[in-house]
Design an enzyme around this catalytic site. Structure first.
Site, PDB file in Angstrom:
ATOM      1  N   ARG A   1      46.834  -3.038 -56.069  1.00  0.00           N
ATOM      2  CA  ARG A   1      46.003  -2.032 -55.408  1.00  0.00           C
ATOM      3  C   ARG A   1      45.515  -0.954 -56.371  1.00  0.00           C
ATOM      4  O   ARG A   1      44.351  -0.547 -56.325  1.00  0.00           O
ATOM      5  CB  ARG A   1      46.775  -1.395 -54.254  1.00  0.00           C
ATOM      6  CG  ARG A   1      45.956  -0.432 -53.400  1.00  0.00           C
ATOM      7  CD  ARG A   1      44.902  -1.149 -52.600  1.00  0.00           C
ATOM      8  NE  ARG A   1      43.597  -1.210 -53.257  1.00  0.00           N
ATOM      9  CZ  ARG A   1      42.677  -2.109 -52.981  1.00  0.00           C
ATOM     10  NH1 ARG A   1      42.883  -3.047 -52.091  1.00  0.00           N
ATOM     11  NH2 ARG A   1      41.526  -2.094 -53.606  1.00  0.00           N
TER      12      ARG A   1
ATOM     13  N   LYS B   1      23.203  29.372 -65.076  1.00  0.00           N
ATOM     14  CA  LYS B   1      22.685  28.975 -63.771  1.00  0.00           C
ATOM     15  C   LYS B   1      22.189  30.183 -62.983  1.00  0.00           C
ATOM     16  O   LYS B   1      22.336  31.334 -63.401  1.00  0.00           O
ATOM     17  CB  LYS B   1      23.772  28.224 -62.998  1.00  0.00           C
ATOM     18  CG  LYS B   1      24.172  26.900 -63.665  1.00  0.00           C
ATOM     19  CD  LYS B   1      25.320  26.219 -62.936  1.00  0.00           C
ATOM     20  CE  LYS B   1      24.923  25.751 -61.560  1.00  0.00           C
ATOM     21  NZ  LYS B   1      23.935  24.644 -61.621  1.00  0.00           N
TER      22      LYS B   1
ATOM     23  N   GLU C   1      18.925  27.403 -66.067  1.00  0.00           N
ATOM     24  CA  GLU C   1      18.399  26.924 -64.786  1.00  0.00           C
ATOM     25  C   GLU C   1      17.370  27.911 -64.249  1.00  0.00           C
ATOM     26  O   GLU C   1      17.582  29.132 -64.283  1.00  0.00           O
ATOM     27  CB  GLU C   1      19.534  26.771 -63.777  1.00  0.00           C
ATOM     28  CG  GLU C   1      19.070  26.334 -62.400  1.00  0.00           C
ATOM     29  CD  GLU C   1      20.201  26.284 -61.384  1.00  0.00           C
ATOM     30  OE1 GLU C   1      20.170  25.392 -60.539  1.00  0.00           O
ATOM     31  OE2 GLU C   1      21.107  27.137 -61.452  1.00  0.00           O
TER      32      GLU C   1
ATOM     33  N   ASP D   1      15.248  23.442 -61.015  1.00  0.00           N
ATOM     34  CA  ASP D   1      16.050  23.182 -59.819  1.00  0.00           C
ATOM     35  C   ASP D   1      15.184  23.157 -58.571  1.00  0.00           C
ATOM     36  O   ASP D   1      14.565  24.159 -58.201  1.00  0.00           O
ATOM     37  CB  ASP D   1      17.133  24.261 -59.675  1.00  0.00           C
ATOM     38  CG  ASP D   1      18.082  23.969 -58.532  1.00  0.00           C
ATOM     39  OD1 ASP D   1      18.511  22.792 -58.402  1.00  0.00           O
ATOM     40  OD2 ASP D   1      18.406  24.884 -57.765  1.00  0.00           O
TER      41      ASP D   1
END
Length: 294
Positions: free
Chosen positions: A103, A170, A206, A228
């Site tokens: 597994r 950002k 960004e 963006d």
């Protein structure tokens, strides 16, 4: 650095084994001869891209060092499976140990192959354009090195590994900065890099609006601009403006934000250099792979 030299990968394998095996495999212990040598086949039952072979042997040997896996040389990592079922490998070892490892082995291979497969779909969707598909940091905690490896197997490219190897300023870093002050504010921020201990591999900013983009073009030292959620028209204008400034080949443009298999080609055709797609890691579906007795 190979995957098995990456400490996060070794730790992850150990955690996966401990989580699943615990104090012992109660089912395998019921076998009349758990140490009996056995041969099992690893089968892919779904069309896709293979990924994860580099760590399979290490996973198996964590259960029993004598287990051996022999891969089909026709289907290395990164190869496209265009028919099913396909025998990927043969595993030989004590039956009980192999079944105990089954597994965990499949979880790794299915997850990584699923990412590689979805990445390949995005890469093929923009074939013939100049854009390339990049991943993001939207990865499963602890799995980043593995998932970024799977992206490469699918033909995609890796963005920054983490917060420590590149600069990405950002919108939240710039939330208090007015658009007209953006160029000056960014210049002051980048001047602080002189005090940084680590030299970043690239510097990216960004932007959310064309007006912000025009401000960023005034700043020296930026390698990439992340557009963006730009519309297609705004992306085309950004490419034209960049080229008009004589920055083609010097300043790369990256599109991002809700890009799907249905929309990515239109985005690529705007002329952007890179397209980042978080979905290739956070939304990939596991490839159907099974382990069966010969």
């Amino acid at each position: 650095m190979t995957l098995m030299n990456d400490q996060s990968t070794a730790t992850l394998i150990g955690l996966a084994k401990s989580e699943d095996l615990g104090s012992g495999d109660l089912s395998a212990a019921l076998l009349p001869h758990p140490d009996k040598p056995a041969e099992l086949r690893l089968l892919a039952k779904q069309v896709g891209v293979v990924a994860g072979q580099e760590i399979a042997q290490t996973i198996l040997q964590a259960y029993d060092p004598s287990i051996e896996i022999r891969w089909n040389p026709s289907h290395p990592d990164g190869s496209l499976l265009d028919r099913t079922p396909v025998e990927l490998a043969t595993i030989r070892g004590a039956l009980g140990a192999v079944l105990s490892a089954e597994r965990v082995l499949l979880n790794f291979l299915q997850r990584l192959s699923g990412i590689a497969s979805l990445t390949r779909q995005y890469v093929e969707a923009i074939d013939g354009t100049s854009a390339e598909v990049y991943d993001t940091r939207k990865t499963t905690p602890g799995w980043r090195s593995l998932e970024k490896y799977a992206v490469r197997c699918g033909g995609g490219r890796n963005h920054r590994q983490g917060l420590y190897d590149a600069v990405l300023i950002k919108d939240n870093h710039l939330a208090d900065v007015a658009t007209e002050d953006l160029a000056a504010s960014l210049s002051r921020m980048l001047n602080r890099l002189g005090c940084a201990i680590v030299k970043p591999s690239f510097i990216e900013v960004e932007v959310d609006t064309p007006a912000q983009f025009e401000q960023v073009l005034k700043v020296v030292g930026i390698d990439l601009v992340l557009l963006d959620n730009f519309s297609l028209d705004d992306s085309r204008r950004a490419v034209e403006l960049r080229d008009g400034y004589g920055l083609k080949g010097k300043l790369s443009l990256e599109a991002s934000g809700g890009i799907t298999l249905e929309t990515i080609r239109s985005v690529a055709e705007t002329g952007v250099d890179r397209i980042s797609v978080g979905a290739i890691t956070h939304s990939a579906t596991a490839l159907d792979i099974s382990l069966e007795r010969s």
